[in-house]
Each structure stands twice: as structure tokens, then as C-alpha cells.
Design a protein around this motif. Structure first.
Motif, mmCIF file in Angstrom:
data_model
loop_
_atom_site.group_PDB
_atom_site.id
_atom_site.type_symbol
_atom_site.label_atom_id
_atom_site.label_comp_id
_atom_site.label_asym_id
_atom_site.label_seq_id
_atom_site.Cartn_x
_atom_site.Cartn_y
_atom_site.Cartn_z
ATOM 1 N N ILE A 231 0.831 -1.210 0.000
ATOM 2 C CA ILE A 231 0.000 0.000 0.000
ATOM 3 C C ILE A 231 0.867 1.262 0.000
ATOM 4 C CG2 ILE A 231 -1.638 1.320 1.386
ATOM 5 C CD1 ILE A 231 -2.917 -1.326 2.200
ATOM 6 N N VAL A 232 1.991 1.228 0.705
ATOM 7 C CA VAL A 232 2.910 2.367 0.692
ATOM 8 C C VAL A 232 3.578 2.511 -0.669
ATOM 9 C CG1 VAL A 232 5.063 3.272 1.670
ATOM 10 C CG2 VAL A 232 3.330 2.288 3.174
ATOM 11 N N THR A 233 3.880 1.389 -1.297
ATOM 12 C CA THR A 233 4.572 1.410 -2.591
ATOM 13 C C THR A 233 3.690 1.960 -3.700
ATOM 14 O OG1 THR A 233 5.900 -0.506 -1.922
ATOM 15 C CG2 THR A 233 5.802 -0.034 -4.277
ATOM 16 N N VAL A 234 2.384 1.760 -3.607
ATOM 17 C CA VAL A 234 1.466 2.210 -4.664
ATOM 18 C C VAL A 234 1.592 3.711 -4.927
ATOM 19 C CG1 VAL A 234 -0.962 2.549 -5.226
ATOM 20 C CG2 VAL A 234 -0.172 0.314 -4.483
ATOM 21 N N PRO A 235 1.437 4.596 -3.937
ATOM 22 C CA PRO A 235 1.570 6.027 -4.235
ATOM 23 C C PRO A 235 3.002 6.437 -4.583
ATOM 24 C CG PRO A 235 1.290 5.682 -1.882
ATOM 25 C CD PRO A 235 1.028 4.377 -2.543
ATOM 26 N N LEU A 236 3.995 5.754 -4.016
ATOM 27 C CA LEU A 236 5.384 6.079 -4.361
ATOM 28 C C LEU A 236 5.642 5.791 -5.840
ATOM 29 C CD1 LEU A 236 7.298 4.663 -1.244
ATOM 30 C CD2 LEU A 236 6.970 7.073 -1.856
ATOM 31 N N LEU B 218 -12.577 -3.429 -3.210
ATOM 32 C CA LEU B 218 -12.399 -2.342 -2.255
ATOM 33 C C LEU B 218 -10.931 -1.926 -2.169
ATOM 34 C CD1 LEU B 218 -13.541 -0.446 -0.111
ATOM 35 C CD2 LEU B 218 -13.259 -2.298 1.574
ATOM 36 N N LEU B 219 -10.058 -2.904 -2.124
ATOM 37 C CA LEU B 219 -8.622 -2.610 -2.094
ATOM 38 C C LEU B 219 -8.193 -1.920 -3.379
ATOM 39 C CD1 LEU B 219 -6.247 -3.021 -0.165
ATOM 40 C CD2 LEU B 219 -5.745 -5.165 -1.346
ATOM 41 N N SER C 207 -6.426 1.709 -3.697
ATOM 42 C CA SER C 207 -5.185 1.813 -4.471
ATOM 43 C C SER C 207 -5.294 2.892 -5.537
ATOM 44 C CB SER C 207 -4.864 0.459 -5.108
ATOM 45 O OG SER C 207 -3.724 0.539 -5.908
ATOM 46 N N LEU C 208 -6.431 2.923 -6.226
ATOM 47 C CA LEU C 208 -6.627 3.918 -7.280
ATOM 48 C C LEU C 208 -6.632 5.332 -6.706
ATOM 49 C CD1 LEU C 208 -7.192 4.572 -10.227
ATOM 50 C CD2 LEU C 208 -9.630 4.194 -9.778
ATOM 51 N N LEU C 209 -7.273 5.510 -5.561
ATOM 52 C CA LEU C 209 -7.278 6.833 -4.923
ATOM 53 C C LEU C 209 -5.865 7.261 -4.530
ATOM 54 C CD1 LEU C 209 -10.461 6.529 -2.658
ATOM 55 C CD2 LEU C 209 -10.211 7.844 -4.786
ATOM 56 N N LEU C 210 -5.059 6.316 -4.056
ATOM 57 C CA LEU C 210 -3.668 6.630 -3.709
ATOM 58 C C LEU C 210 -2.875 7.029 -4.937
ATOM 59 C CD1 LEU C 210 -2.908 3.779 -1.142
ATOM 60 C CD2 LEU C 210 -3.182 6.219 -0.645
#
Length: 627
Positions: free
Chosen positions: A436-441, A505-506, A510-513
Motif C-alpha cells: 500500500i505504501v509502494t502504490v503512491p510512491l 475495495l482494495l 489503491s486507485l485513490l492513492l
């Protein structure tokens, strides 16, 4: 048909490698381009035939490629396989290999060693295809080592540069060190059932599936199984560039861009994912090995994504991106529940091959136009390039995980596998949070790369030398672009055994991030500097990103220097202690022989002189008497 195709898909690139090398050295270097291109295209066709055959006539789980070897109590059957996942990944590798060969023929058209490069790429592809198609640990090990050797040659292709030689040597040493674990793991796994066949190994260590005698298949030691798989995981971590073996992979950018595309997209760094997927039932039963894999991949995916954002060279940005994405695919194997299988990790291997090969080839193509891969030199480089621009746009969107591109589909399946694994313990939560942290990075460094490349104010730096690329290059880039867009439909076909559920939901989170990270980078004040990373960190802090936050220096201090000191000590002991006895014996024999030889020579000289005197006297007496 299926069996023949499975054998040919490995044989064709190997033959192309040998033939290409002979043609380049003895006939005409330009003919090597034809051999490489035709050989890679033929491999794609045969791989496609194999995929069709697997789904029309059924899979073939054991193909004999040579007479089985009996080494005492160990049997080495030397088997290939033509089943669903190997056939699909073989096709992916073949497609990427063809694209790389087509691009390299243009990119290295003036290189005096192009023929050798093309032959090495063919051999590299053959090694990966052997690893994928193998149903035998020995054949897997052969393909594994062929890739390691070829990576050394490809990274160091421009060996006239000291930096290329250093990068090649670093890659070779680090991966060789990790491969010690891989070899030991293979030995332990094969020793249990007395066979190197995957089916026997999985049946013995992972359960009774496929075993004729269930009692004989019970694993004798859970600890030994964990040790074996942990050693195998260490080998995979080294080959894939995971922490703590990660430092060699960014330096591998010293090789030509086609080599980077091949190594990073669908071959060596992703090979470990497929090997562990083949042994997934054993890995699931080795909890300690899964923890080792989970911790390394969780750290790597976040750490590499952070470093990617601040790289001053966009090719190295893609290199750190590879580290992060390979960590993501391996993490699925570390946490996926046993009933869901390794499908999510294999799916991300499949998708990553397309968009990462596309990005590397597009960057390489653009570097011909602007003369560099440095972010400062590539600012606005995409402006005016109507062919490269959409390709780069699609590649970055797929990497960022924007729907409905292939990267979004595979990334969400990995996160869903981590979510399912979280219900079984802390290992799943570790990987899920890291993911989850890697997604926006990831979205952040993709947006940064696009803002640099598409900056309007720098459009005047663009040159149009890249327009000289021929039809093969344009075709290869187009194919990779299309596959990056529509490749996700594979989840609706029987081409991949995918038991993992899709978490909607996940996916929304993820898309919002992704959107939030992209907008955050986009809204950084522009001023006169189009690079968000430079505006945020400045050139001094950017240098820290380039140096991997000092990991290279740490590597030299903690690993390289102690190893050199140890090597010096071993050399001293070998020369001054072990060899002292040998040299002492030699010196003693020398002087003894020399002394004896002198005495012998003096004795021979004295007796010879006596005979001369006696002869003279005899002649004198005879002369007097006769006279």
C-alpha cells in the motif's frame, strides 16, 4: 506438436546464439542481425504453437530431452514440461526477446561488437526459456547459470569503459555469492527423494501429491525443508536484486539499453519468481523461508520506490523501479495462502515484462534523440515525437497501476493475495502495508518522469535523430504498447491458473492513492525547474539518492574490503605457509643437486686429465722407440 514445440522453444535461441557468433566472426557482422531477428521471431512462433497446443491437446508434464542420468542413489531425468504457466511465460519471454533483438539491431548498428551482443542475447533468452520450461532441478540450474554468465557479458558489453567493467564484475560477484545458496538448496531438495524431477521433489517435501507411495513421500524433516528453501530463497534474492543484494542492479545500467530491457523485463531478475512458483507447495510448508522472502521483498519494494523518485538519471529510475516491482511479484509468493497458489506472482511477472520492456526501449530510443538518459538532458525530450510519446505514456501508466492497463490488473491481484495472507498472520500484514505504501510512491515517480520528459518549455532541446528507426523497431514498440494496454484480459482466459480473488475495495483504495500521489507531484511549484525531485530536494540531496543513501559505500566497507582482506590473508598463507614446504623442498633439491653435480664434474675433469697425460706419454714413448 506440443512436445516438439516445447523442445524447439529452448533449442532455437541456443542455435541462433551459436550461428550468430559464427556468422559475425567469420562471414559478415551485418548478417548477425538477420540471424538474431529471424531466430527470435521463430522462437515467438514456436512458443505460440506451444500455448495453442497446451490448450487444445492438453499439457505435457514430462518431456525427455536426453537420456536420464543415474549418479548412485540420485536420478537426474532431464525433463522439460509444457503446461499452462510455463507455456504462457515462455511466450512472454520470446516476445520480449524478439523486441529486444529488433531494437538492438538499430540501437547498436554502429557497434563493432554488435554480433557478439546479439549472440549473447540469444543465449540469454535460451537460458531463461530453459529455466521456465524445465521440469528438472538440474536443467533449472543450467538455465540459471547461463543467465548469470550472459548478464556479466551484456552488462560489460562496453568493456572499454571502466565503469562498465566494474558494474559487470559487481553483478557477477554478488549473484555468484547468492548462487551458493541456490546450489546448496537444490542439492538438499534433490537428495530427499533421490531425484531432481520437480514432481518428485514437490511430492517428497511438500506433501503426497503425485507420489505413488504416500508413506515414502512424507518429508523427513521440517527443519531441513526450511533450510533448503531458505537457501533457495537466498539465491533468488541475489538474482533478483533484493535487499541486501540489490546494489548491483542499478549499476547494471552501464550496459546497453537493450540489455537492460532484457535483464529487467522478462529474464534474470524475474526468473526466481517462476522457480519459486514451481516449488510453491514446498515453499508454503517452509514458514521460515517465507518470512525471509517477505521481509526482504517488503523492505525492497518501499526502499527502491523511494530511491526511484530521486534519481537524476531516468534509466536508473527504471532500474530502481524494477527492484520495487520484482519485490512486489515475489512478495505474492511469500504470503499467498496455499489454496490460492502462486498465480498472482506469476501474473505480475507476465505484466511487468511488457510495460518494463516498453519503458526501457522507449527511453533508449529517446536517448538517441537527446544524447543522454540524464533527467536534466531529457527535459522536454518527448515533445515532437509522435511515436515515442504515446508509448512512454502507456508504459508509465501501466507501471503506476492505472486501470485498465495490465499493471493495474496484476498489481491488484498481488495486493489481494497479500490481503488474503494477512488473515494467516503478521507476514501478510507486513507485505500488505509495504504494498500500500509502494502504490503512491510508484505513481509519484511515474508522474515525475512524465513531467520531466513532456515539459513544454524545454521542447527546443528535442532532436529528431530517432526518426531513423526502421519498421522492426516501430513494430516491436507497438506490440509492447498494445500488450501493455490489453494484456490484462489474460485473467479471463484459461492461459493462467489464477485462484486469487480480486479485491474491489482494495483496488478502489489503491486507485485513490495513485491519483492523489500523481496530483501531489503535479502541483509542486514549477518556477524555472520542471523536475519535481530537483525542486523538492535540490542537487545536493539528489546526489544521496543517486548513491542509494550510501549503501554502495556501506557495501564496500562491510563486504568488499573485508573480503579483500580475507583474500590477502588466504594468499599470504598459501604462499608463505603452505607453499613454503614445497619451495623449501625445491631449494634443498636444487642445492643438493648443484653440489653433487659440481663434485661429479670435478671428478670427471680429474680422470679426464689423467687419461690425456697418459695418452701424451704413450705417444711420446712410441715416437722415441720407433724413431
Amino acid at each position: 506438436m506440443t512436445a516438439t514445440a516445447a523442445r524447439l522453444v529452448v533449442l532455437l535461441p541456443a542455435v541462433a546464439a551459436v550461428l550468430g557468433l559464427l556468422v559475425a566472426r567469420r562471414i559478415d557482422p551485418r548478417a548477425a542481425r538477420l540471424v538474431a531477428t529471424v531466430g527470435s521471431l521463430a522462437t515467438v512462433i514456436v512458443a505460440l504453437v506451444e500455448v495453442i497446443g497446451v490448450h487444445s491437446t492438453g499439457p505435457v508434464r514430462a518431456l525427455q530431452v536426453a537420456p536420464a542420468l543415474d549418479a548412485g542413489e540420485l536420478r537426474i531425468p532431464l525433463l522439460l514440461q509444457a503446461t499452462t504457466a510455463p507455456a504462457l511465460i515462455a511466450l512472454v519471454v520470446a516476445v520480449v526477446g524478439w523486441a529486444v533483438q529488433a531494437f538492438a539491431g538499430w540501437y547498436l548498428r554502429d557497434d563493432d561488437r554488435y554480433g557478439t551482443f546479439a549472440a549473447t542475447v540469444s543465449l540469454f533468452t535460451a537460458g531463461m526459456l530453459l529455466t521456465v520450461q524445465s521440469a528438472d532441478l538440474v536443467l533449472t540450474l543450467v538455465g540459471w547459470e547461463v543467465m548469470g554468465w550472459c548478464s556479466y557479458l551484456l552488462i560489460g558489453h562496453w568493456s572499454r569503459k571502466e565503469s562498465a567493467r566494474r558494474a559487470a564484475l559487481k553483478a557477477f560477484l554478488v549473484t555468484r555469492l547468492a548462487d551458493v545458496g541456490f546450489v546448496l538448496g537444490v542439492v538438499i531438495l534433490a537428495a530427499g527423494p533421490g531425484s531432481t524431477a520437480y514432481r518428485e521433489v514437490v511430492g517428497f517435501w511438500g506433501g503426497t501429491a503425485g507420489c505413488a507411495d504416500a508413506g515414502a513421500c512424507a518429508a523427513p524433516s521440517g527443519t531441513l525443508r526450511t533450510v533448503a528453501m531458505a537457501l533457495l530463497v537466498i539465491g533468488v534474492l541475489g538474482k533478483s536484486g533484493m535487499v541486501p543484494f540489490h546494489d548491483w542492479l542499478p549499476d547494471a545500467m552501464e550496459g546497453p539499453t537493450p540489455a537492460s530491457a532484457l535483464i529487467h523485463a522478462a529474464t534474470m531478475v524475474a526468473a526466481g519468481t517462476f522457480v519459486l512458483a514451481q516449488l510453491f507447495d514446498v515453499l508454503v510448508a517452509a514458514d521460515g523461508a517465507r518470512w525471509l522472502l517477505a521481509v526482504s521483498t517488503a523492505v525492497t519494494m518501499v526502499y527502491a520506490a523511494v530511491l526511484a523518485f530521486g534519481q537524476s538519471d531516468l534509466k536508473r529510475l527504471l532500474a530502481y523501479s524494477t527492484l520495487s516491482q520484482v519485490a512486489l511479484m515475489l512478495s505474492a509468493l511469500a504470503v499467498a495462502p496455499a489454496d490460492e497458489g502462486p498465480g498472482a506472482g506469476v501474473l505480475h511477472l507476465y505484466s511487468h515484462a511488457f510495460f518494463k520492456a516498453l519503458l526501457f526501449l522507449a527511453i533508449g530510443w529517446l536517448s538517441i534523440a537527446v544524447g543522454s538518459t540524464a533527467a536534466a538532458r531529457m527535459q522536454g525530450g518527448l515533445r515532437g515525437h509522435l511515436f515515442i510519446r504515446p508509448a512512454m505514456f502507456v508504459g508509465l501508466l501501466a507501471l503506476a497501476g492505472v486501470p485498465p492497463l495490465v499493471g493495474f490488473v496484476s498489481k491488484e491481484y498481488v495486493l489481494s493475495a497479500a490481503e488474503a495472507g494477512a488473515s494467516e498472520g503478521g507476514r501478510g500484514w507486513l507485505v500488505l502495508l509495504a504494498g500500500i505504501v509502494t502504490v503512491p510512491l510508484t505513481a509519484a515517480y511515474c508522474m515525475r518522469a512524465w513531467l520531466v520528459l513532456d515539459h513544454v518549455g524545454s521542447a527546443d532541446v528535442t532532436r529528431h535523430d530517432s526518426d531513423s528507426a526502421g519498421v522492426p523497431v516501430r513494430t516491436a514498440v507497438t506490440v509492447l504498447t498494445v500488450l501493455s494496454v490489453v494484456g490484462g484480459v489474460v485473467v479471463f482466459t484459461p492461459l493462467l491458473d489464477l485462484e486469487t480473488h480480486f479485491g474491489w475495495l482494495l483496488a478502489l483504495v489503491s486507485l485513490l492513492l495513485v491519483v492523489g500521489a500523481g496530483l501531489a507531484v503535479r502541483t509542486v511549484p514549477v518556477d524555472d525547474q520542471p523536475d519535481p525531485a530537483t525542486r523538492l530536494f535540490g542537487s545536493a540531496r539528489m546526489a544521496l539518492f543517486d548513491k542509494g543513501f550510501g549503501v554502495d559505500r556501506l557495501y564496500v566497507t562491510l563486504v568488499a574490503r573485508p573480503v579483500l582482506k580475507l583474500a590477502d590473508l588466504v594468499t599470504f598463507l598459501d604462499r608463505e605457509v603452505v607453499d613454503a614446504y614445497v619451495r623449501g623442498t625445491a631449494v634443498t633439491a636444487y642445492w643438493a643437486g648443484k653440489g653433487g653435480n659440481r663434485a661429479h664434474q670435478r671428478e670427471r675433469a680429474a680422470s679426464g686429465l689423467a687419461w690425456v697425460v697418459a695418452g701424451v706419454v704413450a705417444v711420446a714413448l712410441a715416437g722415441v722407440a720407433l724413431w
